[in-house]
Design a protein around this motif. Structure first.
Motif, PDB file in Angstrom:
ATOM      1  N   LEU A   1      18.105  -2.685 -25.404  1.00  0.00           N
ATOM      2  CA  LEU A   1      16.879  -2.105 -25.936  1.00  0.00           C
ATOM      3  C   LEU A   1      16.626  -2.606 -27.355  1.00  0.00           C
ATOM      4  CD1 LEU A   1      17.224   1.621 -24.787  1.00  0.00           C
ATOM      5  CD2 LEU A   1      15.606  -0.070 -23.899  1.00  0.00           C
ATOM      6  N   ALA A   2      15.352  -2.851 -27.667  1.00  0.00           N
ATOM      7  CA  ALA A   2      14.958  -3.213 -29.029  1.00  0.00           C
ATOM      8  C   ALA A   2      14.104  -2.095 -29.614  1.00  0.00           C
ATOM      9  CB  ALA A   2      14.195  -4.522 -29.039  1.00  0.00           C
ATOM     10  N   VAL A   3      14.353  -0.867 -29.130  1.00  0.00           N
ATOM     11  CA  VAL A   3      13.649   0.323 -29.585  1.00  0.00           C
ATOM     12  C   VAL A   3      14.634   1.482 -29.504  1.00  0.00           C
ATOM     13  CG1 VAL A   3      12.825   0.963 -27.282  1.00  0.00           C
ATOM     14  CG2 VAL A   3      11.510   1.649 -29.291  1.00  0.00           C
ATOM     15  N   ASP A   4      14.365   2.567 -30.225  1.00  0.00           N
ATOM     16  CA  ASP A   4      15.252   3.733 -30.190  1.00  0.00           C
ATOM     17  C   ASP A   4      15.452   4.189 -28.748  1.00  0.00           C
ATOM     18  OD1 ASP A   4      15.941   6.699 -30.220  1.00  0.00           O
ATOM     19  OD2 ASP A   4      16.079   6.238 -32.345  1.00  0.00           O
ATOM     20  N   GLU A   5      16.694   4.436 -28.364  1.00  0.00           N
ATOM     21  CA  GLU A   5      16.982   4.789 -26.971  1.00  0.00           C
ATOM     22  C   GLU A   5      16.343   6.110 -26.554  1.00  0.00           C
ATOM     23  OE1 GLU A   5      21.313   7.027 -27.512  1.00  0.00           O
ATOM     24  OE2 GLU A   5      21.208   5.066 -26.543  1.00  0.00           O
ATOM     25  N   ASP A   6      15.998   6.962 -27.536  1.00  0.00           N
ATOM     26  CA  ASP A   6      15.365   8.242 -27.221  1.00  0.00           C
ATOM     27  C   ASP A   6      13.839   8.182 -27.298  1.00  0.00           C
ATOM     28  OD1 ASP A   6      17.744   9.684 -26.711  1.00  0.00           O
ATOM     29  OD2 ASP A   6      18.096   9.913 -28.864  1.00  0.00           O
ATOM     30  N   ALA A   7      13.295   6.993 -27.457  1.00  0.00           N
ATOM     31  CA  ALA A   7      11.836   6.847 -27.483  1.00  0.00           C
ATOM     32  C   ALA A   7      11.266   7.216 -26.118  1.00  0.00           C
ATOM     33  CB  ALA A   7      11.454   5.419 -27.846  1.00  0.00           C
ATOM     34  N   VAL A   8      10.176   7.981 -26.117  1.00  0.00           N
ATOM     35  CA  VAL A   8       9.545   8.404 -24.869  1.00  0.00           C
ATOM     36  C   VAL A   8       8.726   7.249 -24.300  1.00  0.00           C
ATOM     37  CG1 VAL A   8       7.925  10.001 -23.791  1.00  0.00           C
ATOM     38  CG2 VAL A   8       9.462  10.809 -25.589  1.00  0.00           C
ATOM     39  N   VAL A   9       8.979   6.931 -23.041  1.00  0.00           N
ATOM     40  CA  VAL A   9       8.244   5.865 -22.363  1.00  0.00           C
ATOM     41  C   VAL A   9       7.119   6.466 -21.520  1.00  0.00           C
ATOM     42  CG1 VAL A   9       8.406   3.939 -20.738  1.00  0.00           C
ATOM     43  CG2 VAL A   9      10.298   4.415 -22.305  1.00  0.00           C
ATOM     44  N   ILE A  10       7.448   7.481 -20.744  1.00  0.00           N
ATOM     45  CA  ILE A  10       6.483   8.165 -19.879  1.00  0.00           C
ATOM     46  C   ILE A  10       6.727   9.664 -19.980  1.00  0.00           C
ATOM     47  CG2 ILE A  10       5.777   8.558 -17.480  1.00  0.00           C
ATOM     48  CD1 ILE A  10       6.484   5.683 -16.864  1.00  0.00           C
ATOM     49  N   GLN A  11       5.647  10.437 -20.007  1.00  0.00           N
ATOM     50  CA  GLN A  11       5.799  11.886 -20.001  1.00  0.00           C
ATOM     51  C   GLN A  11       4.753  12.518 -19.088  1.00  0.00           C
ATOM     52  OE1 GLN A  11       5.391  13.150 -24.049  1.00  0.00           O
ATOM     53  NE2 GLN A  11       3.212  12.763 -24.141  1.00  0.00           N
ATOM     54  N   VAL A  12       5.073  13.733 -18.611  1.00  0.00           N
ATOM     55  CA  VAL A  12       4.169  14.459 -17.733  1.00  0.00           C
ATOM     56  C   VAL A  12       3.524  15.580 -18.535  1.00  0.00           C
ATOM     57  CG1 VAL A  12       3.937  15.744 -15.578  1.00  0.00           C
ATOM     58  CG2 VAL A  12       5.648  13.929 -15.761  1.00  0.00           C
TER      59      VAL A  12
ATOM     60  N   GLY B   1       8.771  -7.129 -15.253  1.00  0.00           N
ATOM     61  CA  GLY B   1       8.384  -5.741 -15.493  1.00  0.00           C
ATOM     62  C   GLY B   1       9.502  -4.790 -15.128  1.00  0.00           C
ATOM     63  N   PHE B   2       9.375  -3.549 -15.598  1.00  0.00           N
ATOM     64  CA  PHE B   2      10.317  -2.484 -15.244  1.00  0.00           C
ATOM     65  C   PHE B   2       9.570  -1.446 -14.419  1.00  0.00           C
ATOM     66  CE2 PHE B   2      12.215  -3.648 -19.534  1.00  0.00           C
ATOM     67  CZ  PHE B   2      13.254  -4.390 -18.985  1.00  0.00           C
ATOM     68  N   THR B   3      10.157  -1.049 -13.301  1.00  0.00           N
ATOM     69  CA  THR B   3       9.567  -0.016 -12.453  1.00  0.00           C
ATOM     70  C   THR B   3      10.412   1.244 -12.542  1.00  0.00           C
ATOM     71  OG1 THR B   3       8.702  -1.675 -10.908  1.00  0.00           O
ATOM     72  CG2 THR B   3       8.849   0.590 -10.125  1.00  0.00           C
ATOM     73  N   VAL B   4       9.781   2.361 -12.886  1.00  0.00           N
ATOM     74  CA  VAL B   4      10.500   3.634 -12.997  1.00  0.00           C
ATOM     75  C   VAL B   4       9.883   4.643 -12.029  1.00  0.00           C
ATOM     76  CG1 VAL B   4      11.166   3.244 -15.389  1.00  0.00           C
ATOM     77  CG2 VAL B   4       9.026   4.400 -14.900  1.00  0.00           C
ATOM     78  N   SER B   5      10.714   5.494 -11.467  1.00  0.00           N
ATOM     79  CA  SER B   5      10.251   6.490 -10.508  1.00  0.00           C
ATOM     80  C   SER B   5       9.870   7.786 -11.217  1.00  0.00           C
ATOM     81  CB  SER B   5      11.340   6.779  -9.476  1.00  0.00           C
ATOM     82  OG  SER B   5      10.950   7.852  -8.621  1.00  0.00           O
ATOM     83  N   VAL B   6       8.697   8.314 -10.852  1.00  0.00           N
ATOM     84  CA  VAL B   6       8.256   9.615 -11.386  1.00  0.00           C
ATOM     85  C   VAL B   6       8.199  10.641 -10.261  1.00  0.00           C
ATOM     86  CG1 VAL B   6       6.977   8.552 -13.270  1.00  0.00           C
ATOM     87  CG2 VAL B   6       5.815   8.989 -11.101  1.00  0.00           C
TER      88      VAL B   6
ATOM     89  N   ALA C   1       8.350  17.034 -18.257  1.00  0.00           N
ATOM     90  CA  ALA C   1       9.387  16.027 -18.012  1.00  0.00           C
ATOM     91  C   ALA C   1       9.015  14.723 -18.712  1.00  0.00           C
ATOM     92  CB  ALA C   1       9.561  15.800 -16.514  1.00  0.00           C
ATOM     93  N   SER C   2      10.021  13.967 -19.070  1.00  0.00           N
ATOM     94  CA  SER C   2       9.762  12.681 -19.717  1.00  0.00           C
ATOM     95  C   SER C   2      10.845  11.679 -19.331  1.00  0.00           C
ATOM     96  CB  SER C   2       9.714  12.836 -21.240  1.00  0.00           C
ATOM     97  OG  SER C   2      10.938  13.330 -21.743  1.00  0.00           O
ATOM     98  N   ILE C   3      10.492  10.417 -19.411  1.00  0.00           N
ATOM     99  CA  ILE C   3      11.430   9.328 -19.178  1.00  0.00           C
ATOM    100  C   ILE C   3      11.607   8.605 -20.502  1.00  0.00           C
ATOM    101  CG2 ILE C   3      11.810   7.146 -17.978  1.00  0.00           C
ATOM    102  CD1 ILE C   3      10.202   8.272 -15.642  1.00  0.00           C
ATOM    103  N   LEU C   4      12.844   8.517 -20.951  1.00  0.00           N
ATOM    104  CA  LEU C   4      13.146   7.880 -22.231  1.00  0.00           C
ATOM    105  C   LEU C   4      13.526   6.415 -22.038  1.00  0.00           C
ATOM    106  CD1 LEU C   4      15.336  10.739 -23.806  1.00  0.00           C
ATOM    107  CD2 LEU C   4      12.833  10.470 -23.833  1.00  0.00           C
ATOM    108  N   ALA C   5      13.542   5.700 -23.142  1.00  0.00           N
ATOM    109  CA  ALA C   5      13.890   4.283 -23.077  1.00  0.00           C
ATOM    110  C   ALA C   5      15.270   4.082 -22.448  1.00  0.00           C
ATOM    111  CB  ALA C   5      13.839   3.677 -24.476  1.00  0.00           C
ATOM    112  N   LYS C   6      16.213   4.969 -22.780  1.00  0.00           N
ATOM    113  CA  LYS C   6      17.575   4.822 -22.252  1.00  0.00           C
ATOM    114  C   LYS C   6      17.654   5.100 -20.756  1.00  0.00           C
ATOM    115  CE  LYS C   6      18.836   9.549 -23.630  1.00  0.00           C
ATOM    116  NZ  LYS C   6      19.693  10.349 -24.547  1.00  0.00           N
ATOM    117  N   ASP C   7      16.589   5.700 -20.184  1.00  0.00           N
ATOM    118  CA  ASP C   7      16.583   5.992 -18.750  1.00  0.00           C
ATOM    119  C   ASP C   7      16.135   4.795 -17.918  1.00  0.00           C
ATOM    120  OD1 ASP C   7      17.304   8.643 -19.320  1.00  0.00           O
ATOM    121  OD2 ASP C   7      15.199   9.226 -19.583  1.00  0.00           O
ATOM    122  N   VAL C   8      15.559   3.777 -18.568  1.00  0.00           N
ATOM    123  CA  VAL C   8      15.060   2.604 -17.841  1.00  0.00           C
ATOM    124  C   VAL C   8      16.224   1.663 -17.559  1.00  0.00           C
ATOM    125  CG1 VAL C   8      13.492   0.637 -17.907  1.00  0.00           C
ATOM    126  CG2 VAL C   8      12.819   2.811 -18.973  1.00  0.00           C
TER     127      VAL C   8
END
Length: 206
Positions: free
Chosen positions: A164-175, A137-142, A149-156
């Motif tokens: 990455l097998a997805v667009d680097e600007d894809a939104v993973v998490i958002q507030v 798994g991947f753990t990201v800090s919010v 605010a949002s965390i993009l694929a490229k931020d992980v």
């Protein structure tokens, strides 16, 4: 990641009746795909497989007739009511080759004060990674993130060798702002009240 060794047997009977007999014996019908070879039909011990599948993208070393074959789960079918395993598709892999898998994303930390909401747009992140080094798994800090605010694929942060097998600007998490959610709920309640009032004022049919 660690390998899980499970003994499997070649399956020679097919059809719904045969599958039911396999399950009554606490086995799970499975099919192995990959590398351009013909699919292999096997049975796998249900309890051992269930335990292995608790780890996302688990690497399984299937022991079949004196040979070993590395596989990862590709599709899992469960009984919709009781939850037991009905059938599993397995992908054959080799050491050193890369595979595309979806790795779960979890968040840690507290958002900035304000009652805002955290939305997981992508519960799992598609990545290309070496078959024997798939992360669990991947753990990201919010921590401290504010509305908008949002965390993009490229931020992980990915492990070495993974891409990455997805667009680097894809939104993973958002507030999401709490007031936006509250406003949407309020509009729904007002609409419902308006409909009730209209129904009360409407004349009764003769």
């Amino acid at each position: 990641m660690a390998e899980v060794k499970i003994a499997a047997e070649v399956r020679t009977e097919f059809g719904k009746g045969a599958a039911r007999r396999v399950r009554r014996a606490n086995q799970v019908p499975a099919v192995i795909y990959g590398h351009g070879a013909d699919p292999k039909h096997v049975t796998v011990p249900g309890h051992e497989l269930l335990l292995a599948l608790r780890t996302p993208n688990v690497l399984i070393s299937l022991e079949i007739g004196g040979t070993s074959e590395l596989v990862i789960p590709k599709a899992v079918q469960r009984d919709p009511l009781k939850g037991f395993l009905e059938h599993v598709d397995l992908l054959s892999v080799k050491r050193g080759e890369k595979v595309t898998v979806e790795v779960p994303v979890v968040s840690e930390g507290e958002l900035a004060p304000g009652g805002n909401l955290l939305e997981h747009v992508l519960a799992a992140l598609p990545v290309e990674v070496e078959a024997t080094h798939i992360p669990e798994g991947f753990t990201v800090s919010v921590e401290g993130l504010e509305a908008g605010a949002s965390i993009l694929a490229k931020d992980v942060e990915l492990p070495k060798g993974a891409t990455l097998a997805v667009d680097e600007d894809a939104v993973v998490i958002q507030v999401v702002a709490a007031q936006v959610e509250a406003a949407a709920e309020g509009e729904g309640e007002e609409a419902a009240e308006g409909e009730s009032a209209e129904a009360a004022e409407a004349p009764a049919e003769a």
